[in-house]
Structures are given as C-alpha cells and as structure tokens.
Write a protein that holds these residues in place. Structure first.
Motif, mmCIF file in Angstrom:
data_model
loop_
_atom_site.group_PDB
_atom_site.id
_atom_site.type_symbol
_atom_site.label_atom_id
_atom_site.label_comp_id
_atom_site.label_asym_id
_atom_site.label_seq_id
_atom_site.Cartn_x
_atom_site.Cartn_y
_atom_site.Cartn_z
ATOM 1 N N PHE A 93 59.928 41.209 55.005
ATOM 2 C CA PHE A 93 58.836 41.636 55.869
ATOM 3 C C PHE A 93 57.671 42.258 55.089
ATOM 4 O O PHE A 93 56.683 42.659 55.682
ATOM 5 C CB PHE A 93 59.351 42.642 56.916
ATOM 6 N N GLU A 94 57.791 42.338 53.770
ATOM 7 C CA GLU A 94 56.723 42.900 52.945
ATOM 8 C C GLU A 94 55.644 41.852 52.706
ATOM 9 O O GLU A 94 55.947 40.667 52.524
ATOM 10 C CB GLU A 94 57.276 43.398 51.612
ATOM 11 N N PRO A 95 54.363 42.289 52.665
ATOM 12 C CA PRO A 95 53.270 41.335 52.433
ATOM 13 C C PRO A 95 53.454 40.601 51.104
ATOM 14 O O PRO A 95 53.797 41.206 50.092
ATOM 15 C CB PRO A 95 52.009 42.202 52.388
ATOM 16 N N GLY A 112 53.474 35.729 56.902
ATOM 17 C CA GLY A 112 53.853 35.422 58.281
ATOM 18 C C GLY A 112 54.790 36.443 58.898
ATOM 19 O O GLY A 112 54.566 36.920 60.009
ATOM 20 N N LEU A 113 55.844 36.826 58.178
ATOM 21 C CA LEU A 113 56.789 37.793 58.733
ATOM 22 C C LEU A 113 56.203 39.198 58.762
ATOM 23 O O LEU A 113 56.554 40.000 59.628
ATOM 24 C CB LEU A 113 58.106 37.768 57.950
ATOM 25 N N THR A 114 55.291 39.496 57.829
ATOM 26 C CA THR A 114 54.597 40.791 57.857
ATOM 27 C C THR A 114 53.772 40.911 59.132
ATOM 28 O O THR A 114 53.798 41.939 59.817
ATOM 29 C CB THR A 114 53.685 40.946 56.622
ATOM 30 N N VAL A 115 53.056 39.854 59.449
ATOM 31 C CA VAL A 115 52.256 39.839 60.675
ATOM 32 C C VAL A 115 53.175 39.966 61.889
ATOM 33 O O VAL A 115 52.901 40.746 62.805
ATOM 34 C CB VAL A 115 51.387 38.565 60.754
ATOM 35 N N CYS A 116 54.280 39.242 61.891
ATOM 36 C CA CYS A 116 55.227 39.326 63.016
ATOM 37 C C CYS A 116 55.761 40.741 63.192
ATOM 38 O O CYS A 116 55.839 41.245 64.319
ATOM 39 C CB CYS A 116 56.406 38.380 62.792
ATOM 40 N N LEU A 117 56.116 41.380 62.105
ATOM 41 C CA LEU A 117 56.640 42.742 62.181
ATOM 42 C C LEU A 117 55.613 43.687 62.785
ATOM 43 O O LEU A 117 55.918 44.452 63.701
ATOM 44 C CB LEU A 117 57.047 43.229 60.784
ATOM 45 N N ARG A 118 54.388 43.620 62.308
ATOM 46 C CA ARG A 118 53.351 44.519 62.818
ATOM 47 C C ARG A 118 53.010 44.230 64.277
ATOM 48 O O ARG A 118 52.818 45.150 65.062
ATOM 49 C CB ARG A 118 52.114 44.442 61.920
ATOM 50 N N LEU A 119 52.946 42.964 64.631
ATOM 51 C CA LEU A 119 52.663 42.622 66.029
ATOM 52 C C LEU A 119 53.803 43.080 66.937
ATOM 53 O O LEU A 119 53.557 43.645 68.010
ATOM 54 C CB LEU A 119 52.427 41.125 66.185
ATOM 55 N N ALA A 120 55.036 42.840 66.520
ATOM 56 C CA ALA A 120 56.185 43.258 67.332
ATOM 57 C C ALA A 120 56.164 44.775 67.536
ATOM 58 O O ALA A 120 56.365 45.258 68.657
ATOM 59 C CB ALA A 120 57.491 42.823 66.671
ATOM 60 N N GLU A 121 55.898 45.516 66.476
ATOM 61 C CA GLU A 121 55.858 46.977 66.595
ATOM 62 C C GLU A 121 54.738 47.430 67.528
ATOM 63 O O GLU A 121 54.920 48.358 68.315
ATOM 64 C CB GLU A 121 55.689 47.611 65.215
ATOM 65 N N GLN A 122 53.582 46.784 67.461
ATOM 66 C CA GLN A 122 52.473 47.162 68.333
ATOM 67 C C GLN A 122 52.760 46.840 69.798
ATOM 68 O O GLN A 122 52.184 47.462 70.687
ATOM 69 C CB GLN A 122 51.171 46.477 67.888
ATOM 70 N N MET A 123 53.648 45.896 70.030
ATOM 71 C CA MET A 123 54.040 45.571 71.401
ATOM 72 C C MET A 123 55.295 46.341 71.807
ATOM 73 O O MET A 123 55.960 45.998 72.771
ATOM 74 C CB MET A 123 54.258 44.052 71.534
ATOM 75 N N GLN A 124 55.624 47.406 71.050
ATOM 76 C CA GLN A 124 56.802 48.230 71.267
ATOM 77 C C GLN A 124 58.093 47.431 71.129
ATOM 78 O O GLN A 124 59.120 47.762 71.740
ATOM 79 C CB GLN A 124 56.768 48.931 72.630
ATOM 80 N N GLY A 125 58.047 46.385 70.322
ATOM 81 C CA GLY A 125 59.219 45.559 70.070
ATOM 82 C C GLY A 125 59.690 45.703 68.638
ATOM 83 O O GLY A 125 59.302 46.627 67.922
ATOM 84 N N ARG A 126 60.513 44.775 68.223
ATOM 85 C CA ARG A 126 61.037 44.789 66.858
ATOM 86 C C ARG A 126 61.443 43.375 66.459
ATOM 87 O O ARG A 126 61.639 42.503 67.306
ATOM 88 C CB ARG A 126 62.206 45.767 66.751
ATOM 89 N N ILE A 127 61.562 43.182 65.161
ATOM 90 C CA ILE A 127 62.013 41.912 64.614
ATOM 91 C C ILE A 127 63.099 42.220 63.586
ATOM 92 O O ILE A 127 63.026 43.211 62.868
ATOM 93 C CB ILE A 127 60.838 41.107 64.003
#
Length: 186
Positions: A93-95, A112-127
């Motif tokens: 998950f690191e850039p 790609g996974l860095t973006v997913c992690l940050r987006l998931a966290e901003q939506m109160q989710g997780r990956i």
C-alpha cells in the motif's frame, strides 16, 4: 457491475474467466465514483498479475470480522496470480512500491493500491488482503453498510470527503522527487 464491463477487454486479452459471485445488491455509504475507482484498481491488478486462462472471483457480503460498532460490506476480488510473500506485508500500500519479482514482468507505477487505501479510509472504509505465494491473492474492500435510516446529508458529506481524498491521494504521487508540493487553496 459497471467496473467489470470496463475491464472486459483486458479479461478477454488474457483469456481470464471472471466468476461473479455477487448475489443480492449490497448497499454501502460511499462515493460511487471513488468506490468504483478502488474496484477498478484492484481488478486491474488481479488481471495484471494473473496467468492467462485462470479465474478471478468477485464476492460481496457482510464483513465477517467487524472491529467496530459500524457494520461493513466486504467486496473481495480473488486472483490466481503468483501471490504476495508474507514479509511484504503492508508495503503493497506504499506509494511506488513494486516487488522485485514483478518489476520487469508487470507494467505499473505502484500507486494504485495507495490510492485505494486513501480513498477507502476517506469513505470510512478499509482495504486489506490475504495471499498465499504460488496460489494467489484476495483483496478486500470494506465499506460502511448503508441502512434504511441513512440520511442523504451524510452521503453528500462522504462524497465531498472522498473527492478531497482523491486530490490528496494523487498529489504526492505526481510531485517530482525533491520538489516541495505546491500550496493548495480551497
């Protein structure tokens, strides 16, 4: 699932079978575009790392291990790729992280996974992911479940938060090395 339709040409190119185990609709409190971006990124990775003529599986349902009072819906994308060594851990998950074994074999920038992690966290989710070297990986996107009492205002707030997360998630990745990030104005 709109995301699957977008990925069909890549699936066909590698002759991959997509096994869709999505049953009844699962409703989540998330920004639709940002959630789709996460799904597309994870699905693209599954396609890139899968050998030809293998299977990718999509599943969704309640998150089996809730860690808070919030209930989550889990979307899982399973591939039959090379898997990820246990010592890699959260580095995926690191850039710009790309495993040494894939640098010359698979194209990508490693964001790609860095973006997913940050987006998931901003939506109160997780990956998260589970992986077995030589067998494959399964990536899980957990997003808060929507309940019938959910308010439109909270959906709008989540959408605004995830749009801001997209800006924040892509900004550092696009900055040349050694250059300070430009100041942002809102």
């Amino acid at each position: 699932l709109r995301c699957v339709n977008l990925m069909q040409p890549l699936l066909q190119e590698k002759q991959l079978l997509l096994q869709n185990r999505l049953s009844a609709p699962q409703w989540v409190m998330a920004d639709s575009l940002r959630a789709q971006q996460c799904i597309i990124n994870i699905l693209a990775n599954a396609i890139k790392y899968s050998d030809e003529q293998t299977t990718i599986t999509l599943e969704a349902g309640p998150c089996p291990t809730p860690s808070t009072s919030t209930s989550f819906v889990r979307l899982s994308i399973r591939d039959q790729g090379p898997g990820i060594a246990p010592e890699i851990g959260e580095q995926v998950f690191e850039p710009f992280y790309r495993g040494d074994d894939v640098l010359n074999r698979v194209e990508g920038a490693g964001i790609g996974l860095t973006v997913c992690l940050r987006l998931a966290e901003q939506m109160q989710g997780r990956i998260s992911y589970d992986s077995t070297p030589g067998v494959g990986s399964v990536f899980h996107l957990d997003l808060p479940a929507a309940h019938s009492t959910a308010k439109v205002a909270s959906q709008v707030a989540l959408q605004q938060a995830s749009q801001q997360a997209t800006k924040q998630a892509t900004q550092p990745a696009m900055q040349p090395a050694g250059q300070p990030a430009p100041e942002r104005t809102s």
